[in-house]
Scaffold this motif. Structure first.
Motif, short mmCIF file in Angstrom:
data_model
loop_
_atom_site.label_atom_id
_atom_site.label_comp_id
_atom_site.label_asym_id
_atom_site.label_seq_id
_atom_site.Cartn_x
_atom_site.Cartn_y
_atom_site.Cartn_z
N THR A 135 -11.51 33.15 -54.65
CA THR A 135 -10.10 33.52 -54.68
C THR A 135 -9.76 34.48 -55.81
OG1 THR A 135 -9.61 31.58 -56.05
CG2 THR A 135 -9.43 31.30 -53.67
N CYS A 136 -10.73 34.72 -56.72
CA CYS A 136 -10.54 35.65 -57.84
C CYS A 136 -9.33 35.24 -58.69
CB CYS A 136 -10.37 37.09 -57.35
SG CYS A 136 -11.72 37.64 -56.30
N ASN A 137 -9.33 33.99 -59.15
CA ASN A 137 -8.18 33.47 -59.91
C ASN A 137 -8.40 33.51 -61.43
OD1 ASN A 137 -10.11 31.53 -60.16
ND2 ASN A 137 -8.96 29.90 -59.14
N GLU A 178 -15.42 30.42 -60.96
CA GLU A 178 -15.42 29.74 -59.66
C GLU A 178 -16.83 29.39 -59.19
OE1 GLU A 178 -12.61 30.97 -56.47
OE2 GLU A 178 -12.28 32.70 -57.78
#
Length: 494
Positions: free
Chosen positions: A64-66, A70
């Motif tokens: 999700t590229c938060n 991850e």
């Protein structure tokens, strides 16, 4: 099948296209759909089969590229950590995904700074566990990957791996990749994975069909001469020479440099900075030849290696597959050349049986064959050479004393120095010798008790005179014997 059929995100597909990937390898074709479905997986595949992309591409597609870690990839060596990091960064660059690489020998503060800005963390077990124990990092990755699990077992990292997973969240997707499946790895898989699917690359798929595998049989003292002759004949653009020991790497790199080749060694006793410099020089084409031990070159991922040379045969088929997997990557053709003595010959049969590959016996080219290749290359180079004004001035000056034919002959004589071929005319065993050797192995299984060596020649009695150093023309052969120590590489800590 093509990568388009996986329906990856557009930016990820663009990275795949930019990397020149067209068709997925067997491990990629089988593993990627399973990972995209959210399943844990156990993948059995050797180095060089495309494992990194097999787990990296689906993970990158699902992230999700938060702006937090991850995914974590745990690998056995520093070199592999750097290679995996490079490849994941290459695929994730259009997605805005950063990677951080963690291993021993670098400052904690620098690595922690990189981790703070990373979505994917690639780490060796020792340093990663230190960070977790000391609470220097607090991460909850959705994806955890163990790469080269059997190598980590061999290096004594199994307990570290088990402890690492006590820090990992319960809700995660776990992927385990290993070339072999010893009991300890099977038990580990039962502990850390939930209802995993198994993907195994069969023996017939172990060696890349685009890699042409050949071998040359020589007496022990001929190894250096054989390597030089084969190198001049094959004329590789970029090559790796594999040795069994660190001492052999150092000796051979010194020897090749003395012969005018652009070569450097790579092994575990070198400082990390030195190793990185050598690898970067090789990647950037500032180095023609890399001479390495198996451990040092594990995970080395350079797509444009044209040739791999086995200076000595490895001790097992898995190491052989790992070695030759350095060439023939990204759909390109490659060549794997092995130099073997009669006493190593049985290993050829074992490797062919274990891998399902075909190694073709060849005769080392004589001087004329190599000279013809060098001459043809020189002629082509002359034809393509642009004529400069400064050259015209030189010729005009010479014409005051010589006719144009004499000038041409003199200039050609200067250039043909590059076509000189060193060494004896004949090196290594003849075709009949090799046929006799193959027949002898088939008849006796390599356990000839008749007093003959494996090439069919009478063995020299202990303490007797040595007369095997004469070449086929009757001249004395070289006495420069290579170190053929078969001791295994020392365990390295990371």
């Amino acid at each position: 099948m093509t990568f388009q059929e996986f329906n990856f995100k557009n930016n990820l597909q663009k990275s795949i296209d930019d990397a020149g990937f067209k068709e997925p390898s067997p491990i990629q074709q089988d593993a990627i759909p399973v990972i995209l479905n959210g399943k844990d997986i156990v993948g059995q595949a050797h180095t060089g089969t495309g494992k990194t992309a097999a787990f990296a591409l689906p993970i990158l597609n699902m992230m999700t590229c938060n702006n937090e870690v991850e995914a974590v990839v745990v690998v056995p060596t520093r070199e592999l950590a750097m290679q995996v990091s490079d490849e994941i960064f290459k695929f994730g660059k259009n997605l805005g995904i950063n990677t951080a690489t963690v291993y021993g020998g670098q400052s904690y503060s620098r690595q922690l700074k990189h981790i703070a800005n990373a979505s994917v963390l690639i780490a060796t077990p020792g340093r990663f566990l230190d960070l977790l124990r000391d609470k220097k990092i607090n991460i909850k990755p959705r994806y955890v990957i163990l790469d080269e699990a059997d190598e980590m077992l061999d290096m004594g990292f199994l307990d570290d791996i088990k402890e690492i997973f006590t820090f990992m969240p319960e809700e995660r997707q776990t992927l385990l990749f290993s070339a072999t499946m010893p009991n300890a790895i099977k038990q580990l898989a039962k502990t850390i994975l939930k209802e995993p699917e198994f993907v195994t690359i069969t023996k017939s798929e172990v060696t890349n069909s685009k890699i042409k595998q050949t071998y040359y049989v020589v007496d022990e003292y001929e190894r250096d001469a054989a390597l030089i002759r084969l190198y001049d004949f094959k004329n590789p653009e970029k090559s790796i020479i594999f040795c069994r020991t660190k001492k052999e790497v150092d000796r051979l790199s010194t020897f090749l440099v003395s012969q005018g080749y652009s070569a450097k060694g790579l092994h575990g006793d070198m400082e990390q900075r030195q190793r990185e410099e050598v690898i970067n020089a090789f990647k950037k084409d500032k180095l023609e030849i890399l001479i390495a031990t198996d451990v040092a070159a594990r995970g080395l991922d350079v797509n444009d290696v044209t040739h791999v040379f086995n200076y000595h045969m490895p001790f097992d088929s898995e190491s052989y597959v790992h070695r030759i997997g350095r060439t023939g990557r990204a759909g390109k053709e490659g060549a794997a050349i092995s130099i073997v003595s009669p006493h190593e010959f049985k290993m050829i049969q074992k490797i062919q049986k274990a891998t399902g590959g075909k190694l073709e016996a060849k005769i080392i080219p004589d001087i004329k064959s190599v000279k013809d290749i060098k001459t043809n290359k020189l002629v082509s180079k002359i034809k393509e050479q642009k004529v400069y004004d400064s050259a015209l001035e030189v010729v005009e000056s010479l014409k005051e004393e010589y006719d144009i034919s004499t000038i041409a002959f003199k200039l050609a004589s200067m250039l043909t120095n590059s076509t000189f071929v060193k060494g004896n005319n004949n090196i290594g065993k003849s075709k009949k010798d090799i046929e006799r050797l193959i027949a002898n192995i088939a008849r006796t299984g390599g356990n000839d008790r008749s007093g003959n060596d494996r090439s069919g020649n009478r063995r020299r009695p202990r303490g007797g005179s040595r007369n095997g150093g004469r070449n086929r023309n009757g001249g004395a052969g070289s006495r420069n014997r290579s170190n053929s120590s078969s001791s295994s590489s020392n365990r390295r800590k990371h």
